[in-house]
Every structure is written in C-alpha cells, then in structure tokens.
Design a protein around this motif. Structure first.
Motif, PDB file in Angstrom:
ATOM      1  N   ASN A 178       1.012  10.851  -3.275  1.00 33.09           N
ATOM      2  CA  ASN A 178      -0.324   9.940  -4.438  1.00 33.09           C
ATOM      3  C   ASN A 178      -1.499  10.191  -3.508  1.00 33.09           C
ATOM      4  O   ASN A 178      -2.590  10.969  -3.738  1.00 33.09           O
ATOM      5  CB  ASN A 178       0.185   9.037  -4.574  1.00 33.09           C
ATOM      6  N   SER A 179      -1.403   9.684  -2.549  1.00 26.99           N
ATOM      7  CA  SER A 179      -2.863   9.400  -1.631  1.00 26.99           C
ATOM      8  C   SER A 179      -3.429  11.192  -1.419  1.00 26.99           C
ATOM      9  O   SER A 179      -3.857  11.287  -1.320  1.00 26.99           O
ATOM     10  CB  SER A 179      -2.852   8.713  -0.200  1.00 26.99           C
ATOM     11  N   PHE A 180      -1.951  12.714  -1.243  1.00 29.90           N
ATOM     12  CA  PHE A 180      -2.377  13.527  -0.284  1.00 29.90           C
ATOM     13  C   PHE A 180      -2.555  14.473  -1.459  1.00 29.90           C
ATOM     14  O   PHE A 180      -3.183  15.291  -1.288  1.00 29.90           O
ATOM     15  CB  PHE A 180      -0.949  13.610   0.341  1.00 29.90           C
ATOM     16  N   ALA A 181      -2.195  14.565  -2.927  1.00 36.07           N
ATOM     17  CA  ALA A 181      -2.693  15.082  -3.539  1.00 36.07           C
ATOM     18  C   ALA A 181      -3.762  14.873  -4.575  1.00 36.07           C
ATOM     19  O   ALA A 181      -4.205  15.693  -5.066  1.00 36.07           O
ATOM     20  CB  ALA A 181      -0.881  14.361  -5.033  1.00 36.07           C
ATOM     21  N   LEU A 182      -4.263  13.720  -4.129  1.00 34.23           N
ATOM     22  CA  LEU A 182      -5.077  13.214  -4.919  1.00 34.23           C
ATOM     23  C   LEU A 182      -6.813  14.033  -3.833  1.00 34.23           C
ATOM     24  O   LEU A 182      -7.433  14.323  -4.493  1.00 34.23           O
ATOM     25  CB  LEU A 182      -5.846  11.656  -4.702  1.00 34.23           C
ATOM     26  N   LYS A 183      -6.279  14.382  -2.455  1.00 29.67           N
ATOM     27  CA  LYS A 183      -7.338  14.448  -1.589  1.00 29.67           C
ATOM     28  C   LYS A 183      -6.869  15.892  -2.039  1.00 29.67           C
ATOM     29  O   LYS A 183      -8.264  16.481  -1.868  1.00 29.67           O
ATOM     30  CB  LYS A 183      -6.901  14.596  -0.388  1.00 29.67           C
TER      31      LYS A 183
END
Length: 981
Positions: free
Chosen positions: A635-640
């Motif tokens: 989720n963190s990587f996708a948002l970035k």
C-alpha cells in the motif's frame, strides 16, 4: 456416542434452541412447506453417502500413519463407490439432481413457491414417491480433474500417483544446503511429500516437487478455516402478485435474447463452471460427514491445494530462531531461486477444441479468453477465479467493468465531438475569424515574428471548436456523474462477486512480519494483541521520524517533476524563435504547432525516463519506513508510485491548462523569464488546442509503450529462453514444471503495475475530459486490447501465480474516489479559465446584440471576436510601422483615458468565472452525493439472500449433525429418538 451428543447439546445452546425439532419449527414464522422441506429430503437422501465419506476419511487416517505416506483412490475403487452410491440413490429415488425442482439456487432467477400455505407433508412419502428425471443434455466435462490426464501431462511424481502441488527450484552450486536440508526435513515432518528431479536443459538446476496428502490437506484446511461445500442450496420466496409475474416473463424474454448475444460466452463450452449450488462452511475433520466428498482428489481445488502448501512453506523453519521462517526469506538469501505452483499443462493442443474439447483449464482459458479473436466476448470470470484465484479474478472483473462503463462515456464524448463537426461551419466565432482578412495580430515573438492576419488561424479556430462547443459543459457534468455511477455500481458488482465466490465471511489471516522488519526491531518486542505472542515492535518516535523523511523525499521528487516541466517551458521559449525563422516554409508558417509538438515529444521522453528513477526512489523510501507486513509495504509503495507518476504525467498538462498565456503582459510591456525570454502566448484561437495536443500525444504514446513493455518484452525474453534450450538440448522432452520455470515470473509488485496503469488512465479520462472529449474513446479502445493482452500474458508468458484471495481492489478504490473529486474541480477550472465558454457567455448576455433585445434569426455572438481583441499602437514597437495590431485581452485602447488597463468587461468575466466554478462544483458534488446515497453498496435481494443463507446454514448443520447421531445410534443398537416429524 458421548462425543456426538455433547457436540449437539453445545450446538443447541449456541443457537438458543430446544431439543425438539418440532418446537423449533413452532418458534419460527416459516412453515415447513416453505422453508426447508426439500432440504430435509436432501439431508435424508445424502445421509448414506455422507457416512461413506466418513468411512473413507477414517480408513484414510488408518492407512496414513506416517507423514510421508500418501493415499489416493484408484479408478476401480472410485467406480465401485460411484456404483454403490447409484444403487442406494435408486432405492431412495432421490438425489441432488432429482431435487432440482425443489431446491433452486440463490444464484439463479427461479423461485420455489408453495401454493398451499398450511399443507402437511409426509417426509418419508416425499422421498419414496419422488421420481428422478433423466438428464438428456450431454455436456463434455473437462479432464482437469481426471488423474489419467494429470498423469499424461506430467504433473505427477515418478510413481504416477501423487500429483504435484508446488515446485521449488534451487541451484546445486549454491552452498546454503544446510538451510535447505533443514527446511525440507521440517516440510516432511509437517506432512508434505517431496521429490527431487534435475533439470533437463541445465544440470545445475534442481526441482523439488511437492505433494500434499489427503490427511495433511484436511488438517490445514481445518486450521485455516477453509470453507467447503456441505449441502445443496435451497431457496424460497413469498408468493408474488400477478404484475410481478408479468415482469418476470418480460425479464425472461430479455435473458433469452441475451443468450443469443454474440458477446455472451457459450455456456456449453464451460461445463465445469456451472454453480455447485451448495452451502459452505468451515471445514472440520470431526464433522467431515457434513461435507460432500465424491472424490478426495477433486474435493479441494488446485487453487486451494496451492494456497495450503504455500501457507506451510511460509510457516516452516529453516534454522533455529524466531525469525528464521518461510520460503520468502530463503529466496531472498539465495537458498532457493523460485517457488511457484505449476500450470495445468500446455495452453495449445494439436487437436481442435470444438471437436475434442479442452485439454485443461489453461487450454480453455487460452481458447475462450486469451486469444485476440475473443476480443468482443465477455470474460469467463469464474474460470479465471478458479485458475488464478480471487485476487486476479477481481482485477479482471474490475477491468471488464471499467471497460464496459467506458462505452456510454465514449459514445457521449463522440456525440459531442460530432456535434462540433456538424456545427463547425455554422459557428459564429469561426466564421468571424475566417473572414477577418484585414485584422492583423501583434507579433508573438520579439525577433523573427511578423504581423499575422487573423484569418490564418481559421483552421485552428475550427479545430478548437470541436472541443470547445455548447456540449462541453454538459459532457463535463456527465463525466463527473459517470465517475460516481461507475464506482457505486462497482461496489454492487463487487458484493455480488464476493457472494458468488464465497468470500462474504472470509477474513484474511494474520500476516507474517517482513524479514526486514524483524531484523531491524528484533530487540524491541511487545505482545501482539491478536495472537498473544511477543513480536518485534517499532517505536512510535522512530516510525514518525521515518515517515517524515519519506514525506520529505516525496516532496523532493515532486519538486524534481516541476523542475523538469520548467525545463520544457524554457525549451519552448527558446525554440519558438528558431521555428519562426525556420527554412521549411511549412514549419515557418505553423511554428507554434511545431513548438508544441516538439515539446510534447520531449516531455514524453522525460516522463518515461523519470518513471524509472521514481520506481527506485519509491523502493528506497518505502524500505526506509520499514513497514510491518507485506500488505502495508504494498500500500505504501503503491501510493508513492501513484503520486510520482500522476504528478509526472499531469504536471505539463496543468501548466498548459492554467498557466500558459496567463501572465505574458501586453505588447510594449511583455513579461520575460530571467529578463531574457518572453513568455509564451496562446494561439489567436486560444490555448485549448495546445491542451488537446498535449493530452492526445501523451495518452497515445504511453499506451503504446505500456503495451510493448507488458507483452513485447516478456515475449522476447521467453523466446530467448526457448532458443537457449533448443540449442543446448537435442530431442529432449521438457517436463511441464521446467517449461514453467523458463517462463517469466509474475511482476514482483503483483497487480500493482496493472492497477497503476488503469488508474492513471482513469485520471486522463476524467480530469481534463472537458478539454479532450475523445479521451474515453481512446481509453475504451486501449482497454479492449489491454484485457486480451493481460490475459495472453497471464496464460502464456508468465508462470502461474499463487491463487491468492481478496475481497476488494484494496487501496486503489480510495485513489479512484480521490480522482473523481479532483476531476470535478479541474473540469470546472478548465471550462471557466482555459476555454472561452465564460467570455462568450458574458458577451452574449451583457455586451452582445442580444443583451437588450432578441430578434429571431440573429446570432447573439455577432461581433464577439472583435470584442475579445484589444488594440495596440504599432508605432510603440519601434518597427517602423504605423497603425494598430490586435491581441487577445480585455484592455483599453491607446486612445482611451487609461490605455492598456483592464476594462470593466475583464472584471465581469473574472467574476463570472469564479461564480461558475463555485456553482459547477456545488451542483456536481450535490448530484454525486445524491446518486451515491441512492445506490446501495449491496443489492437488496442479495442482502436478503445472505441473511437467509446464514439462517439455513445453521439449520442444516443442526439437521446433519442430528441425522449423523441417529445413524450412529442405529449402528450401535440404541433406540433412536425422532426429534422432528
């Protein structure tokens, strides 16, 4: 006996019921004839087959004492079991198929209606007098569940009995054999069976074939609360009135027509996709007699077997220590180089599928889904889910839903575009520009630009009108509403799929910690409130500090994007002087178009180059945060990645839409960048043509690049792998698992790249759709190709991914909602600021010929072009010319008391633009909220079905347990207590 009676008593206490079944019927408002009479018949008809399942399981347990042993039902034994079941079913005159007139599935539009509200039925008579129907229809079954086919496809151990459920790969030259030996020893201790076999093409590669026996399957299925079928569904409805009967007939006619629709898949080609129409419950070895077990080899699907094996691989130790667990860590440290479930066989066959049928599910998916010739067909979502799992099935369901919803958007956008074509020559603005032969525009650059006649912009004015006409505002409102309807109906579609795929009560198991997280914080532990076990813990201060550093990195990258856009702006300012004095006459005449086109191409190259850097920086920042679990990391990587690529793609578009030509000044007093380069002006026909060109080129080129990287690059890699094998091995038969090894692994990000591409496209389709009405059409054409391209890639070019489960599309739904809100704001600004809609509107009702009176046949925009152009005295330029030139702005003429100051009309237009933005946003947001309120997330009939099914599941579990107890009492010679009529 004591065990069963105790379990029944506890079950009754949990349900709050009395012992007597007749009293239970009295307490409920449903009559026996309308509730579960057919289900009671099924319970009795299946009691003997269920007892067979119990004996099979017990015999299996007795035969499988060692964890390394495996049992399988031979073909003769299975045939004997089936013959025995047929004999008993003929005596009872009742079976699942026989009761199809009574038990109607929830997933089908059929109703069970009892005409007699108080009819009394004799249960024994119902079973004895029921005559089974012969099924005349013949449908070819897939051989995917046949052990003979599995043997022919090479998916068995060397003994020809044990099927391969998972594959591990390692290199013999790797020195970490101690970890592998410990890991494999622990896997055998857990109940898995392993067999090693070297590769044919490369002797350094070793494959480990994994098989999970029946008893181990049952143990872990119970531990993981896997839901399995135990009773056929029964559904009832209240009596309907005559008007509802007519409505049902009307819908039946529509469904009959839909069956002839060429886009609908032929159901006869998918015989194994028919709904099982069975209730499911958490598997339990103690209550295995509840479940429908016709064949132990097919009771658990291939996807379920793979998930169970993967769970065991993830929770098996390879060294002493709390964190020394899992196949992922072994792959990270190089002990193994791959772990994957095998494909079910080849995706092509020398025999045609129409005459010989599909060889396996992979072959069927290729022929009925992945081939380009099936582009107009609906997707076989049930088969996709069966083969690839619910997570990938939901992605293709969402992609198909998004593509289908693009059809009305593309149609309306095309209508707006054609409306512009049909009315282009009748446009008053275009006519005035094309006839303005004596109007000279002021030079658009300082050195090499000369005076330009206004009628030279005739073509640009007509092209601009195609995208900026009376239908623009309507289309912007329509697309804002469309985005809301798309998301709201997707939630309904998702709820239907989760019900159909039995995901309503599925809860994702507690995730394991990431190895990096454990290695970083192994000294700081706290008790997990869920598991009650100590685990590494990240202090809040450390977490906040790392999060602030990550956010700072995000802002730095966004500033880098803005710097790249600024560099492109400087390039435009520098080269426009060069193109204005170019040798080629065509470029010299259309130097503004050439400047914009070259800048777009350069901007696209910068975008693709920065995307590569963004991915690595997003990795770095995400790993710097040390997320606790894999889902948090994803989720963190996708948002970035979304933030980086969204800003990267749209920053230049935002510049053209809202900044280009806004701060240039006026002739004689132009604003200059670094006091050197004069800021770029819009074309005499407006800035909208530049915005359309920017969006069209970037959208078209990016789709081509993405399609090449998704399919072309894996094709080249797989071709090279096959070429090396053919060169090194002569006339060798490559087994299936080695063919899978030679395929490309699924992207390490999973479905993130697929979702990211479509979400960015959704942004292109909605955010600036007022400036480019053809965006939905381009998106629709791309998605039709994208579906088959992704299907071909998953079926033929990638190894089979782990069939993971999921109930939604995750963080992407929130991102889509955010894009929908941003789209309303940006479209309001595009219409109010970028287009000439508001200036035309103000002139029409305030300054035009229709301001005071209206005469039929008179255009209210007569004189608009002349009104929108200001005067400038050429003598002030020092060019040795006299007279006046015109420029786009609302400023006073040189002869006025306040020359070159903003006129009152400018302030009227500015106030109208601000008012339009406020009214448009409030109106559209109000409509969006009202539509979202009207559309429930779960359909009403589905909500009732789910509640009804929960109730029936509880009833049937009690009935099945009581019947099993009665059978046990009969066998032991104890008296039987009939607790219901």
């Amino acid at each position: 006996m004591v065990h069963h009676s105790g379990s029944i008593q506890s079950f009754k206490q949990q349900k709050g019921m009395n012992i007597s079944k007749s009293e239970i019927a009295k307490e409920t408002s449903l009559k026996p004839s309308r509730r579960s009479l057919p289900c009671l018949a099924q319970s009795y008809a299946y009691s003997k087959s269920l007892s067979q399942s119990t004996s099979l399981f017990q015999s299996t347990e007795s035969e499988s004492q060692a964890p390394t042993s495996v049992t399988s039902i031979s073909a003769d034994k299975a045939e004997q079991v089936n013959t025995e079941e047929e004999r008993k079913d003929s005596v009872l005159k009742c079976s699942f198929a026989d009761l199809s007139d009574f038990c109607l599935a929830l997933g089908k539009d059929k109703d069970y209606t009892d005409e007699s509200e108080h009819a009394n039925y004799d249960r024994s008579r119902l079973i004895k007098d029921f005559v089974p129907k012969s099924n005349s229809e013949h449908k070819t079954r897939l051989p995917k569940n046949d052990m003979n086919y599995i043997a022919s496809s090479g998916l068995l151990f060397k003994d020809g009995k044990k099927r391969i459920d998972y594959i591990l790969v390692y290199r013999k030259s790797n020195i970490q054999y101690d970890k592998r030996n410990t890991f494999e020893k622990n896997l055998r201790a857990e109940g898995l069976m392993l067999e090693k076999e070297p590769a044919v093409a490369n002797p350094d590669i070793m494959f480990i074939k994994i098989h999970i026996p029946w008893d181990t399957l049952c143990k872990y299925a119970e531990r993981l609360n896997i839901r399995m079928p135990f009773r056929k569904k029964c559904y009832y409805t209240d009596r309907r009135n005559k008007s509802m009967g007519r409505v049902q007939k009307y819908f039946r006619r529509i469904k009959k027509w839909m069956s002839q629709n060429p886009m609908v898949l032929d159901k006869s080609a998918f015989p194994d996709l028919e709904e099982s129409d069975c209730y499911t419950g958490p598997f339990s070895r103690a209550r295995i007699h509840h479940f429908i077990i016709n064949n132990k080899d097919t009771f658990f699907s291939n996807a379920t077997r793979s998930r169970i094996v993967y769970h065991m691989l993830q929770h098996t130790k390879y060294e002493n220590g709390i964190s020394k667990v899992g196949i992922c860590k072994l792959i990270n440290n190089g002990s193994y180089i791959a772990a994957f479930p095998p494909h079910e066989g080849a995706y092509k066959s020398s025999q045609p599928i129409k005459t010989h049928g599909p060889q396996n599910n992979r072959h069927l998916l290729y022929e009925r889904w992945a081939r380009w010739g099936m582009w107009y067909k609906h997707q076989p979502l049930d088969l996709i889910r069966l083969y690839f799992g619910e997570k990938i099935g939901l992605y293709f369901a969402w992609l198909g839903w998004y593509t289908g919803m693009l059809i009305p958007a593309a149609f309306v956008g095309l209508c707006v575009f054609f409306y512009g074509i049909l009315t282009m020559n009748a446009s008053q603005v275009s006519q005035e520009i094309c006839k303005a032969t004596e109007v000279f525009m002021c030079p658009l650059c300082d050195k090499n630009c000369s005076l330009q006649r206004l009628n030279e912009s005739c073509i640009y004015a007509k092209v601009t009108y195609l995208f900026d006409n009376g239908g623009t505002v309507f289309f912007a409102i329509f697309m804002a509403i469309w985005a809301t309807v798309f998301l709201e109906f997707w939630k309904r579609r998702r709820s239907t799929l989760t019900y159909t795929w039995d995901l309503i009560e599925w809860e994702e198991e507690e995730e394991t910690l990431r190895p990096q997280f454990e290695a970083k914080y192994y000294k700081m532990e706290r008790v997990n409130p869920i598991s009650g076990k100590p685990e590494p813990h990240q202090p809040s201060s450390d977490k906040v500090t790392r999060l602030l550093v990550s956010i700072s990195g995000i802002f730095f990258m966004i500033s880098l994007v803005i710097t790249a856009v600024f560099a492109v702006v400087v390039y435009r300012l520098v080269v426009m002087e060069q193109f204005a004095s170019f040798k080629w006459n065509f470029i010299k005449q259309h130097w503004q178009f050439a400047t914009s086109a070259a800048a777009v191409c350069i901007n696209f190259v910068i975008i693709m180059a920065l995307n590569l850097a963004y991915e690595k920086i997003a990795y770095l920042l995400t790993n710097l945060e040390y997320p606790r679990t894999e889902s948090e990391w994803e989720n963190s990587f996708a948002l970035k990645m979304f933030l980086f690529q969204f800003v990267n793609l749209n920053s230049s578009i935002f510049y053209i839409a809202f900044f280009l030509g806004r701060f240039v000044g006026h002739p004689g007093k132009y604003n200059k960048l670094f006091n050197r380069w004069r800021l770029e002006e819009c074309h005499p026909s407006g800035c909208l043509i530049d915005l359309c060109l920017q969006m069209g080129v970037i959208m078209f080129l990016k789709q081509i690049w993405n399609n090449f990287m998704e399919l072309g690059y894996p094709l080249i890699q797989n071709w090279w792998s096959r070429h090396k094998i053919k060169r090194g091995v002569q006339d060798a038969s490559i087994p299936q698992w080695e063919n899978d090894w030679n395929l490309q692994p699924m992207n390490i990000h999973g479905l993130m790249d697929e979702y990211l591409e479509m979400v960015l496209q959704f942004g292109f389709t909605t955010i600036f759709v007022a400036a480019f009405p053809l965006a939905p059409l381009l998106a629709l054409l791309n998605n039709i190709i994208e579906i088959r391209l992704d299907a071909y890639k998953f079926v033929t070019q990638w190894r089979r991914p782990l069939p993971a489960r999921a109930t939604d599309i995750g963080i992407w739904y929130g991102i889509l909602e955010g894009i929908g809100i941003l789209a309303v704001i940006t479209n309001a600004f595009v219409i109010a600021i970028t287009s000439d809609y508001i200036p035309r509107f103000v002139y029409e009702y305030k300054y035009g010929p229709c301001a005071n009176h209206f005469e039929y046949g008179e255009s209210c925009l007569t004189g608009y072009v002349n009104n929108s152009l200001s005067f400038f005295d050429l003598s002030e330029l020092g060019m040795g010319k006299s007279g006046y030139c015109r420029y786009r702005d609302y400023r006073g003429p040189p002869w006025s008391s306040k020359p070159y100051e903003f006129t009152l009309q400018y302030w009227h237009i500015l106030a109208a633009r601000l008012a339009f933005i406020i009214v448009f946003e409030h109106l559209v947001f109000g409509i969006k909220s009202f539509i979202a309120y009207l559309i429930p997330d779960v359909p009403k009939n589905l909500y009732d079905r789910i509640r009804r099914e929960k109730y029936l599941v509880q009833e049937m579990m009690y009935e099945a347990e009581l019947e099993h107890l009665q059978q046990q009492r009969r066998k032991s010679g104890h008296p039987v207590h009939h607790e219901w009529p």
